[in-house]
Design an enzyme around this catalytic site. Structure first.
Site, PDB file in Angstrom:
ATOM      1  N   HIS A 132      18.368  -9.386  21.293  1.00 36.13           N
ATOM      2  CA  HIS A 132      18.857  -8.480  20.079  1.00 36.13           C
ATOM      3  C   HIS A 132      19.988  -8.260  19.807  1.00 36.13           C
ATOM      4  O   HIS A 132      20.655  -8.113  18.698  1.00 36.13           O
ATOM      5  CB  HIS A 132      17.536  -7.436  19.695  1.00 36.13           C
ATOM      6  CG  HIS A 132      17.996  -6.250  20.259  1.00 36.13           C
ATOM      7  ND1 HIS A 132      17.362  -5.666  21.366  1.00 36.13           N
ATOM      8  CD2 HIS A 132      18.875  -5.235  19.999  1.00 36.13           C
ATOM      9  CE1 HIS A 132      17.807  -4.549  21.758  1.00 36.13           C
ATOM     10  NE2 HIS A 132      18.959  -4.346  20.947  1.00 36.13           N
ATOM     11  N   ASN A 258       8.102  -2.972  18.601  1.00 32.62           N
ATOM     12  CA  ASN A 258       9.485  -2.441  18.674  1.00 32.62           C
ATOM     13  C   ASN A 258       9.114  -0.975  18.808  1.00 32.62           C
ATOM     14  O   ASN A 258       8.227  -0.345  18.118  1.00 32.62           O
ATOM     15  CB  ASN A 258      10.416  -2.818  17.564  1.00 32.62           C
ATOM     16  CG  ASN A 258      11.750  -2.236  17.599  1.00 32.62           C
ATOM     17  OD1 ASN A 258      12.268  -2.147  18.680  1.00 32.62           O
ATOM     18  ND2 ASN A 258      12.623  -2.166  16.571  1.00 32.62           N
ATOM     19  N   TRP A 259      10.089  -0.373  19.741  1.00 36.42           N
ATOM     20  CA  TRP A 259       9.850   1.092  20.033  1.00 36.42           C
ATOM     21  C   TRP A 259       8.366   1.434  20.743  1.00 36.42           C
ATOM     22  O   TRP A 259       8.022   2.654  20.430  1.00 36.42           O
ATOM     23  CB  TRP A 259      10.196   1.883  18.792  1.00 36.42           C
ATOM     24  CG  TRP A 259      11.485   1.911  17.868  1.00 36.42           C
ATOM     25  CD1 TRP A 259      11.625   1.395  16.855  1.00 36.42           C
ATOM     26  CD2 TRP A 259      12.719   2.345  18.359  1.00 36.42           C
ATOM     27  NE1 TRP A 259      12.801   1.236  16.529  1.00 36.42           N
ATOM     28  CE2 TRP A 259      13.575   1.984  17.361  1.00 36.42           C
ATOM     29  CE3 TRP A 259      13.168   3.203  19.727  1.00 36.42           C
ATOM     30  CZ2 TRP A 259      15.100   2.358  17.460  1.00 36.42           C
ATOM     31  CZ3 TRP A 259      14.494   3.304  19.790  1.00 36.42           C
ATOM     32  CH2 TRP A 259      15.447   2.758  18.560  1.00 36.42           C
ATOM     33  N   ASP A 267      13.734  -9.591  26.072  1.00 36.80           N
ATOM     34  CA  ASP A 267      14.878  -9.289  25.227  1.00 36.80           C
ATOM     35  C   ASP A 267      15.906  -9.689  25.940  1.00 36.80           C
ATOM     36  O   ASP A 267      16.725  -8.619  26.554  1.00 36.80           O
ATOM     37  CB  ASP A 267      14.768  -7.876  24.952  1.00 36.80           C
ATOM     38  CG  ASP A 267      15.717  -7.820  23.521  1.00 36.80           C
ATOM     39  OD1 ASP A 267      16.460  -8.592  23.338  1.00 36.80           O
ATOM     40  OD2 ASP A 267      15.491  -6.574  22.914  1.00 36.80           O
ATOM     41  N   ASN A 373      14.764  -2.016  12.324  1.00 36.86           N
ATOM     42  CA  ASN A 373      14.735  -1.183  13.444  1.00 36.86           C
ATOM     43  C   ASN A 373      15.152   0.273  13.078  1.00 36.86           C
ATOM     44  O   ASN A 373      14.547   1.106  13.507  1.00 36.86           O
ATOM     45  CB  ASN A 373      15.859  -1.697  14.293  1.00 36.86           C
ATOM     46  CG  ASN A 373      16.027  -1.254  15.587  1.00 36.86           C
ATOM     47  OD1 ASN A 373      15.013  -0.788  16.339  1.00 36.86           O
ATOM     48  ND2 ASN A 373      17.215  -0.614  15.627  1.00 36.86           N
ATOM     49  N   GLY A 686      22.712   1.743  21.519  1.00 41.20           N
ATOM     50  CA  GLY A 686      23.865   1.167  21.948  1.00 41.20           C
ATOM     51  C   GLY A 686      23.691   0.861  23.626  1.00 41.20           C
ATOM     52  O   GLY A 686      24.516   0.333  24.190  1.00 41.20           O
ATOM     53  N   ASN A 687      22.801   1.474  24.027  1.00 43.36           N
ATOM     54  CA  ASN A 687      22.428   1.232  25.666  1.00 43.36           C
ATOM     55  C   ASN A 687      21.487  -0.125  25.584  1.00 43.36           C
ATOM     56  O   ASN A 687      21.543  -0.631  26.581  1.00 43.36           O
ATOM     57  CB  ASN A 687      21.516   2.448  26.104  1.00 43.36           C
ATOM     58  CG  ASN A 687      22.202   3.593  26.860  1.00 43.36           C
ATOM     59  OD1 ASN A 687      22.032   4.522  26.524  1.00 43.36           O
ATOM     60  ND2 ASN A 687      23.095   2.952  27.859  1.00 43.36           N
ATOM     61  N   SER A 688      21.490  -0.795  24.410  1.00 35.37           N
ATOM     62  CA  SER A 688      20.634  -1.928  24.578  1.00 35.37           C
ATOM     63  C   SER A 688      21.686  -2.794  25.384  1.00 35.37           C
ATOM     64  O   SER A 688      22.743  -2.973  25.239  1.00 35.37           O
ATOM     65  CB  SER A 688      20.457  -2.571  23.212  1.00 35.37           C
ATOM     66  OG  SER A 688      19.394  -1.778  22.668  1.00 35.37           O
ATOM     67  N   PHE A 704      16.464  -2.475  27.063  1.00 35.81           N
ATOM     68  CA  PHE A 704      16.528  -2.698  25.667  1.00 35.81           C
ATOM     69  C   PHE A 704      15.979  -1.901  24.531  1.00 35.81           C
ATOM     70  O   PHE A 704      16.098  -2.062  23.325  1.00 35.81           O
ATOM     71  CB  PHE A 704      15.992  -4.216  25.456  1.00 35.81           C
ATOM     72  CG  PHE A 704      14.292  -4.312  25.663  1.00 35.81           C
ATOM     73  CD1 PHE A 704      13.886  -4.358  26.900  1.00 35.81           C
ATOM     74  CD2 PHE A 704      13.560  -4.380  24.500  1.00 35.81           C
ATOM     75  CE1 PHE A 704      12.552  -4.646  27.227  1.00 35.81           C
ATOM     76  CE2 PHE A 704      12.140  -4.530  24.862  1.00 35.81           C
ATOM     77  CZ  PHE A 704      11.805  -4.906  25.894  1.00 35.81           C
ATOM     78  N   ASP A 705      15.103  -0.901  25.214  1.00 33.70           N
ATOM     79  CA  ASP A 705      14.486  -0.024  24.039  1.00 33.70           C
ATOM     80  C   ASP A 705      14.070   1.374  24.664  1.00 33.70           C
ATOM     81  O   ASP A 705      14.311   1.627  25.675  1.00 33.70           O
ATOM     82  CB  ASP A 705      13.149  -0.568  23.714  1.00 33.70           C
ATOM     83  CG  ASP A 705      13.091  -0.505  21.829  1.00 33.70           C
ATOM     84  OD1 ASP A 705      13.958   0.452  21.302  1.00 33.70           O
ATOM     85  OD2 ASP A 705      12.108  -0.774  21.285  1.00 33.70           O
TER      86      ASP A 705
HETATM   87  N1  ASP Z   1      17.015  -0.311  21.110  1.00 34.48           N
HETATM   88  C1  ASP Z   1      18.222   0.476  21.084  1.00 34.48           C
HETATM   89  C2  ASP Z   1      19.748  -0.470  21.140  1.00 34.48           C
HETATM   90  O1  ASP Z   1      19.488  -1.356  20.582  1.00 34.48           O
HETATM   91  C3  ASP Z   1      18.036   1.076  22.623  1.00 34.48           C
HETATM   92  C4  ASP Z   1      17.501   2.394  22.192  1.00 34.48           C
HETATM   93  O2  ASP Z   1      17.808   2.634  21.083  1.00 34.48           O
HETATM   94  O3  ASP Z   1      16.938   3.069  23.322  1.00 34.48           O
HETATM   95  O4  ASP Z   1      20.551  -0.003  21.578  1.00 34.48           O
END
Ligand code: ASP
Length: 751
Positions: A132, A258-259, A267, A373, A686-688, A704-705
């Site tokens: 993503h 997602n989530w 991903d 998202n 941002g940690n994605s 990724f999530d």
């Molecule tokens: N999915 C989030 C991202 O794209 C990661 C998260 O929100 O935990 O950074």
């Protein structure tokens, strides 16, 4: 948080997302209660009050009990952690191997890519991140005929790697510049002046830092203006696509999954960083060469199991852990519900825009995905804030805090009014929160309009009327790309946003929109976009070749609107800077008080800078009577197969799955190829793409999530439900070996 030159959050693209959960409880030694009770002031208090305060204080201790895996630590803070405890949990790296301010170390493999995180995984600049995060780059390299988004992509040779618009940042050095910034604003009593002085100092530091060769700098604000760090970074502008799985793998489960957990999404995507032949960063050129990173991650051969120590290295975007109860209530009651509604309308409009036009539909995919998202995250915020009773918990915490302050005369003197001051500022911010949300979405969602606003802002700073438009501003406006979808897309989105603006309560209204007269949002958008000649490139070119006076006098309805909105935005920005300047006078004291109140191990809110989170692979109980185990497998992936998007696996995967038990990527204990796992890391948007490493510093997966129960985690980490979702590196290996093979890339990764 104030960022100079900071990229936004990719997955939450298009928002200044403020997400979160319940009160933060940070760990670390607390001041013993007996010492506190012995203060002269407390001793003079009536017994009843003492008992009550002692009770509050003791219950605060319980509420604030240390949590082992909470915290998004700055590199230096991480080195100061209890290394022995980490060793006992399985860390074998020494501090120097992990991170050395001059020599780098494992942590220096973690880089930033757009609003995402990523990491080097080979000596030749191969970069792993999420599908993503690479989505836009893959989409831009796709057409309805050669649909790499749908089919996936493998560069068979380096020559076949595809050019993208991605930019990557490698941190080289972090410098504490707090003293300089604080000195520059000292003695300024006017809040606006204070903010301007701060911003000017940050800009000057960036300019100074960028005098070093091949360096891009940014300054980040920590702890509400209590600390400032200058990041010296290498910017890599030639980033090429190496490998992408088919979308049906990279986005398996789509928005439904997602989530969520259990998850079966592959991903991941691979890029390669290129530099000039001299090894220095350079714009794309065919004969650029792969970048040689100071450190790259080796891939773990043995995977992870429940209970293992893992660490997430990346660039979390934004958390709000030290927020007042008032501000949280505002997010829950107003901002998040409004954001969700707005996203829903914008998505519907984008879908309508693409109907019957496959090329446009493809081009709009990335935007729709980003909005969807945020839409689901907003829903998660409202749900989580209510479910966890965050506001009530914050109120209780504030009561403890007030008791703690009142119990000591020195504390009372320094912090006696701080919470009320914070709440007063939050109250003021709340007055314009929805207007700011709508304006923010206009700036993000209407790129053509935004470019004109920026142009008028730039002209505003030029004194002479005969000034010409600076070429870098004129070029994108004159080019066809920005105006390509003006009537089909931008006008339709403007209809939604103008309607939102019309609904703003009086004191929040946007005068530029109100001045468009009566009518619904679409009618107003028609007046601005429909009646304008700006869709014509020739008209734009002529205009942009003229001078400032001509641009100010032109009566095209779009330009008239853009001028009015630009002026209004300038006034709003000034208001915001004034408020921020007032916060600078309170924020550092608020944080200082919070640190003293909560204990020593204290970490700053996320702000897009490099952080480390320590975690354990573990499942959780999402609701009464339900236990989620922490690992998923290809068997579960096949169970979800319906043949319909987003649960339709590619035929190659279905075929390979039959043989998977024999794959070297199968896990002996699971008897299957692992797909995803959960850990209790402290992560956010941002940690994605963040690398997840084991105690030896080897790559075990890509974050990724988060789970739905943890969308609200931005307000606080919780041992019970803070879980992040990671794609297991062995799934990546299996897909790249058996589904869409790329043996040469696997070999490069040491597999
Ligand atoms: N999915 C989030 C991202 O794209 C990661 C998260 O929100 O935990 O950074």
């Amino acid at each position: 948080m104030l960022w100079v030159q900071g990229p936004g959050d990719r997955k939450d693209a298009g928002t200044t997302a403020i997400r979160h959960e319940r009160v933060t409880h940070s760990r670390g030694p607390r001041r013993p209660p007996d010492r506190w009770l012995a203060t002269g002031q407390a001793a003079r208090e009536p017994v009843r009050v003492m008992i009550r305060t002692a009770f509050l204080w003791l219950s605060a201790l319980l509420v604030l009990a240390p949590r082992p895996d909470e915290g998004q630590w700055l590199p230096q803070q991480f080195l100061d952690r209890d290394w022995e405890e980490l060793k006992a949990r399985g860390l074998t790296l020494t501090k120097d191997e992990f991170w050395h301010p001059e020599r780098g170390g494992v942590l220096s493999a973690a880089v930033q890519l757009g609003g995402c995180s990523a990491s080097f995984v080979s000596p030749d600049g191969l970069v792993a991140t999420n599908h993503h995060c690479g989505f836009a780059a893959i989409e831009q390299n796709s057409t309805p005929q050669a649909n790499r988004l749908r089919d996936g992509f493998v560069a068979a040779t380096r020559e076949e790697e595809l050019r993208t618009r991605e930019v990557l940042y490698v941190v080289r050095r972090i410098e504490d510049v707090t003293a300089k910034v604080v000195a520059a604003r000292e003695g300024r009593s006017d809040p606006y002046e204070r903010m301007l002085a701060t911003e000017a100092t940050l800009r000057a530091l960036v300019v100074e830092g960028e005098k070093q060769p091949d360096t891009r700098c940014s300054v980040a604000t920590f702890f509400e203006g209590r600390q400032y760090l200058l990041y010296h970074r290498t910017q890599i502008r030639d980033v090429r696509l190496v490998y992408a799985p088919p979308r049906a793998i990279g986005e398996f489960g789509g928005e439904i999954d997602n989530w969520e957990w259990p998850r079966h999404t592959g991903d991941f995507t691979l890029f390669r960083a290129y530099v000039g032949k001299d090894g220095k960063p350079a714009a794309y050129a065919k004969d650029n060469v792969p970048f040689r990173p100071q450190h790259y991650l080796r891939v773990a051969k043995d995977g992870v199991k429940e209970g293992d120590l893992v660490m997430v290295l990346g660039y979390p975007g934004r958390t709000e852990r030290y927020l007042s109860s008032f501000a949280v209530a505002e997010r829950q009651g107003v901002t998040w519900p409004r954001r969700e509604e707005l996203m829903t309308r914008l998505i519907a409009r984008l879908e309508e825009s693409g109907e019957g036009d496959p090329a446009l539909t493809l081009r709009l995919t990335t935007r729709i995905k980003a909005l969807a998202n945020v839409q689901k995250a907003a829903r998660g915020q409202v749900w989580g804030l209510a479910r966890n009773g965050v506001v009530a918990a914050k109120l209780r915490e504030e009561e403890h805090f007030r008791a703690w302050v009142a119990a000591d005369p020195q504390r009372a003197e320094r912090y006696g009014s701080v919470l009320d001051e914070v709440i007063a500022l939050d109250r003021e911010a709340a007055r314009t929160q929805v207007r700011d949300l709508v304006l923010g979405e206009m700036l993000r969602g209407l790129p053509f309009l935004r470019a004109w606003l920026d142009l008028y802002d730039a002209l505003d700073k030029v004194p002479e009327d005969s000034a010409k438009v600076p070429a870098p501003l004129a070029a994108p406006l004159a080019a066809p790309a920005l105006a390509a979808d003006l009537q089909r897309v931008e006008k339709r989105l403007a209809g939604v946003l103008f309607e939102e603006a019309r609904r703003l309560p009086g004191p929040q209204s946007l005068a530029a929109v109100a001045a468009l007269g009566e009518g619904n949002g679409d009618q107003l958008a028609e007046r601005v976009y429909g009646a304008s000649k700006l869709a014509s490139s020739e008209f734009r070119r002529e205009l942009l070749a003229a001078d400032k006076a001509a641009l100010l006098a032109n009566e095209d309805p779009f330009l008239r609107f853009a001028r009015a909105l630009a002026a209004e935005r300038r006034a709003i920005t000034k208001e915001a800077q004034t408020l921020a300047g007032r916060r600078l006078a309170v924020g550092p004291r608020w944080i200082e008080a919070q640190e003293a109140f909560r204990g020593k191990a204290f970490y700053p809110d996320a702000n897009g800078t490099l952080r480390v989170s320590v975690a354990t692979v573990r499942g959780f109980v999402p609701r009464d009577g339900v236990l989620y185990t922490p690992r998923t497998t290809v068997a579960g992936l096949l169970e979800k197969e319906t043949g319909q998007e987003p649960f339709a696996n590619p035929p190659a995967l279905l075929a390979a799955a039959k043989e998977r038990a024999r794959s070297r990527f199968a896990d002996a204990t699971l008897g299957d190829v692992p797909v995803c796992f959960l850990s209790d890391a402290d992560t956010t948007g941002g940690n994605s793409g963040s690398c997840v490493i084991n105690g030896r510093g080897e790559l075990v997966g890509l974050n990724f999530d988060r789970v739905f129960q943890n969308v609200v985690g931005d307000y606080g980490w919780s041992g019970e439900r803070s879980r992040n979702v990671v794609v297991d590196v062995r799934y990546l290996g299996w897909v790249m070996e058996s589904v869409l093979p790329a043996p040469h890339v696997l070999q490069e990764m040491g597999l």
